[in-house]
Write an enzyme that holds these catalytic residues in place. Sequence first.
Site, PDB file in Angstrom:
ATOM      1  N   GLU A  22      29.273  -3.376 -32.289  1.00 34.38           N
ATOM      2  CA  GLU A  22      29.755  -3.756 -33.628  1.00 34.38           C
ATOM      3  C   GLU A  22      31.242  -4.110 -33.557  1.00 34.38           C
ATOM      4  O   GLU A  22      31.689  -5.099 -34.141  1.00 34.38           O
ATOM      5  CB  GLU A  22      29.583  -2.603 -34.626  1.00 34.38           C
ATOM      6  CG  GLU A  22      28.188  -2.012 -34.732  1.00 34.38           C
ATOM      7  CD  GLU A  22      27.942  -0.869 -33.757  1.00 34.38           C
ATOM      8  OE1 GLU A  22      28.255  -1.013 -32.566  1.00 34.38           O
ATOM      9  OE2 GLU A  22      27.422   0.173 -34.194  1.00 34.38           O
ATOM     10  N   CYS A  71      27.997   4.076 -35.269  1.00 37.02           N
ATOM     11  CA  CYS A  71      28.402   5.467 -35.054  1.00 37.02           C
ATOM     12  C   CYS A  71      29.423   5.932 -36.088  1.00 37.02           C
ATOM     13  O   CYS A  71      30.143   5.144 -36.690  1.00 37.02           O
ATOM     14  CB  CYS A  71      28.911   5.669 -33.638  1.00 37.02           C
ATOM     15  SG  CYS A  71      30.455   4.821 -33.299  1.00 37.02           S
ATOM     16  N   TRP A 105       1.639  -6.629   2.189  1.00 30.76           N
ATOM     17  CA  TRP A 105       2.010  -6.427   0.794  1.00 30.76           C
ATOM     18  C   TRP A 105       0.761  -6.426  -0.059  1.00 30.76           C
ATOM     19  O   TRP A 105      -0.081  -7.282   0.142  1.00 30.76           O
ATOM     20  CB  TRP A 105       2.965  -7.527   0.321  1.00 30.76           C
ATOM     21  CG  TRP A 105       4.279  -7.535   1.027  1.00 30.76           C
ATOM     22  CD1 TRP A 105       4.699  -8.414   1.973  1.00 30.76           C
ATOM     23  CD2 TRP A 105       5.357  -6.614   0.831  1.00 30.76           C
ATOM     24  NE1 TRP A 105       5.973  -8.104   2.383  1.00 30.76           N
ATOM     25  CE2 TRP A 105       6.400  -6.997   1.688  1.00 30.76           C
ATOM     26  CE3 TRP A 105       5.569  -5.498   0.030  1.00 30.76           C
ATOM     27  CZ2 TRP A 105       7.619  -6.321   1.780  1.00 30.76           C
ATOM     28  CZ3 TRP A 105       6.772  -4.841   0.110  1.00 30.76           C
ATOM     29  CH2 TRP A 105       7.772  -5.235   0.967  1.00 30.76           C
TER      30      TRP A 105
HETATM   31  C1  AOF Z   1      27.591   2.712 -27.370  1.00 31.27           C
HETATM   32  N1  AOF Z   1      27.618   1.404 -27.676  1.00 31.27           N
HETATM   33  O1  AOF Z   1      27.466  -0.274 -29.093  1.00 31.27           O
HETATM   34  C2  AOF Z   1      27.079   1.913 -29.875  1.00 31.27           C
HETATM   35  C3  AOF Z   1      27.042   3.299 -29.546  1.00 31.27           C
HETATM   36  O2  AOF Z   1      31.820   7.646 -26.248  1.00 31.27           O
HETATM   37  P1  AOF Z   1      31.613   6.469 -27.119  1.00 31.27           P
HETATM   38  O3  AOF Z   1      32.696   6.268 -28.129  1.00 31.27           O
HETATM   39  O4  AOF Z   1      31.345   5.200 -26.363  1.00 31.27           O
HETATM   40  O5  AOF Z   1      30.316   6.778 -28.009  1.00 31.27           O
HETATM   41  C4  AOF Z   1      29.029   6.721 -27.482  1.00 31.27           C
HETATM   42  C5  AOF Z   1      28.029   6.991 -28.594  1.00 31.27           C
HETATM   43  O6  AOF Z   1      28.195   6.056 -29.661  1.00 31.27           O
HETATM   44  C6  AOF Z   1      26.589   6.820 -28.153  1.00 31.27           C
HETATM   45  O7  AOF Z   1      26.101   8.022 -27.649  1.00 31.27           O
HETATM   46  C7  AOF Z   1      25.890   6.445 -29.461  1.00 31.27           C
HETATM   47  O8  AOF Z   1      25.564   7.639 -30.160  1.00 31.27           O
HETATM   48  C8  AOF Z   1      26.951   5.723 -30.284  1.00 31.27           C
HETATM   49  N2  AOF Z   1      26.735   4.258 -30.432  1.00 31.27           N
HETATM   50  N3  AOF Z   1      27.313   3.618 -28.273  1.00 31.27           N
HETATM   51  O9  AOF Z   1      27.825   3.067 -26.237  1.00 31.27           O
HETATM   52  C9  AOF Z   1      27.384   0.945 -28.888  1.00 31.27           C
HETATM   53  N4  AOF Z   1      26.849   1.470 -31.109  1.00 31.27           N
HETATM   54 ZN    ZN Z   2      30.119   2.790 -32.481  1.00 30.11          ZN
END
Ligand code: AOF
Ligand code: ZN
Length: 360
Positions: free
Chosen positions: A47, A70, A165
């Site tokens: 995003e 998030c 194979w």
């Molecule tokens: C992602 N990519 O595009 C979205 C995520 O440690 P951070 O800040 O990278 O947060 C990771 C968490 O963020 C991940 O476990 C998920 O819950 C949320 N969304 N994460 O890596 C994304 N939108």
């Molecule tokens: Zn996010």
Amino acid sequence: MQKCIKLAQKSAGRVSPNPLVGAVIFDDDLRIISQGRHEYYGGNHAERNAILTATEDLKGKSIIVNLEPCSHYGKTPPCADLIIERGIKRVISGMVDPNPKVSGRGHELLRQAGIEVIEGVLEEECLELNKFFVKNQTKNLPYIAVKTAVTLDGRIATKTHQSKWITDEASRAQVQKLRNAYDAILTGSGTIKYDNPSLTCRMKGGRNPVRVVLDTNLSTDENSKVYADDGAKVIIITGENVSKSRIKQYASHIKIEKCRIRDGIIDIEEAVKILYETGIRSIMTECGGLLNKSIIEAKLADELIQFVAPKILGDESAKGFAEGFHRSEIKECNKLKIVSTKVLKNDIIIKSRFDYTGNK
Ligand code: AOF
Ligand code: ZN
């Protein structure tokens, strides 16, 4: 949403332990303004990338994303805050984020700010896209796919261990794609001895998975191809009693982990936990029937990927894909749900999911 999924898939194998996410921003005439994806672990979320690459005002625009935005501070600040800040009026998401730190709070934050939120669009496809992440977040275990190349009668090798194979080049090219997407490939000492595979990813633009060998007694030849120092990581999981002097015979880039033994072989449940602790979030097997059987019997397998070749091997003593796996009654069968089937050049790929909600 299909566009988001396609975008996200470009990051396959690059974002673990994070999810695969793609986002598209558009206006009321469905004109696409910008798009973005999560490209690497620790990098901007999808995003944020979509918002930051937009060259026009986003007030009153819509964003579609395959995962709930998030709401928490991780390696990056909350995407929900940025969406609110830019005046986006509508968020369309594919699924709730299974991460307990988010889990509905992202949607809630957006709604509280007066943003229209439409959830669950192409939810099944979004769940399939992030099957590794869902398993990790809900079970604290890696997602495991048992991959086999079988004849129509379910054989993976002759009784003298010949397997090259069973399937054709088109199938084997697909295997390279899978190696690019999974964190690790798991095999056993038998496969190293009989097939001597390298287990690297030779797909154009691909990346190597971690190669994991279960070797109870450290009996595999140190010069096997899988142990080559070619940039791909290698982990050997061995029994707790192997000697230091034997360990020293392996090259220094190879990580050797000791594991509990059960019934004379590596305790597969313990081994999988060790791998999870080292950061491995998804595993595909490329091994013999005994290891496949242990994984299925321990209810660790999430998926079965079968490359089926139109051949019949037939011999009773030829190797089955899950050796020593017995069910004496039809009602005791493991029942799987077919996720997809695809006809390749000569072979078929059948992907199915294990279901442990009943007793099997
Ligand atoms: C992602 N990519 O595009 C979205 C995520 O440690 P951070 O800040 O990278 O947060 C990771 C968490 O963020 C991940 O476990 C998920 O819950 C949320 N969304 N994460 O890596 C994304 N939108
Ligand atoms: Zn996010």
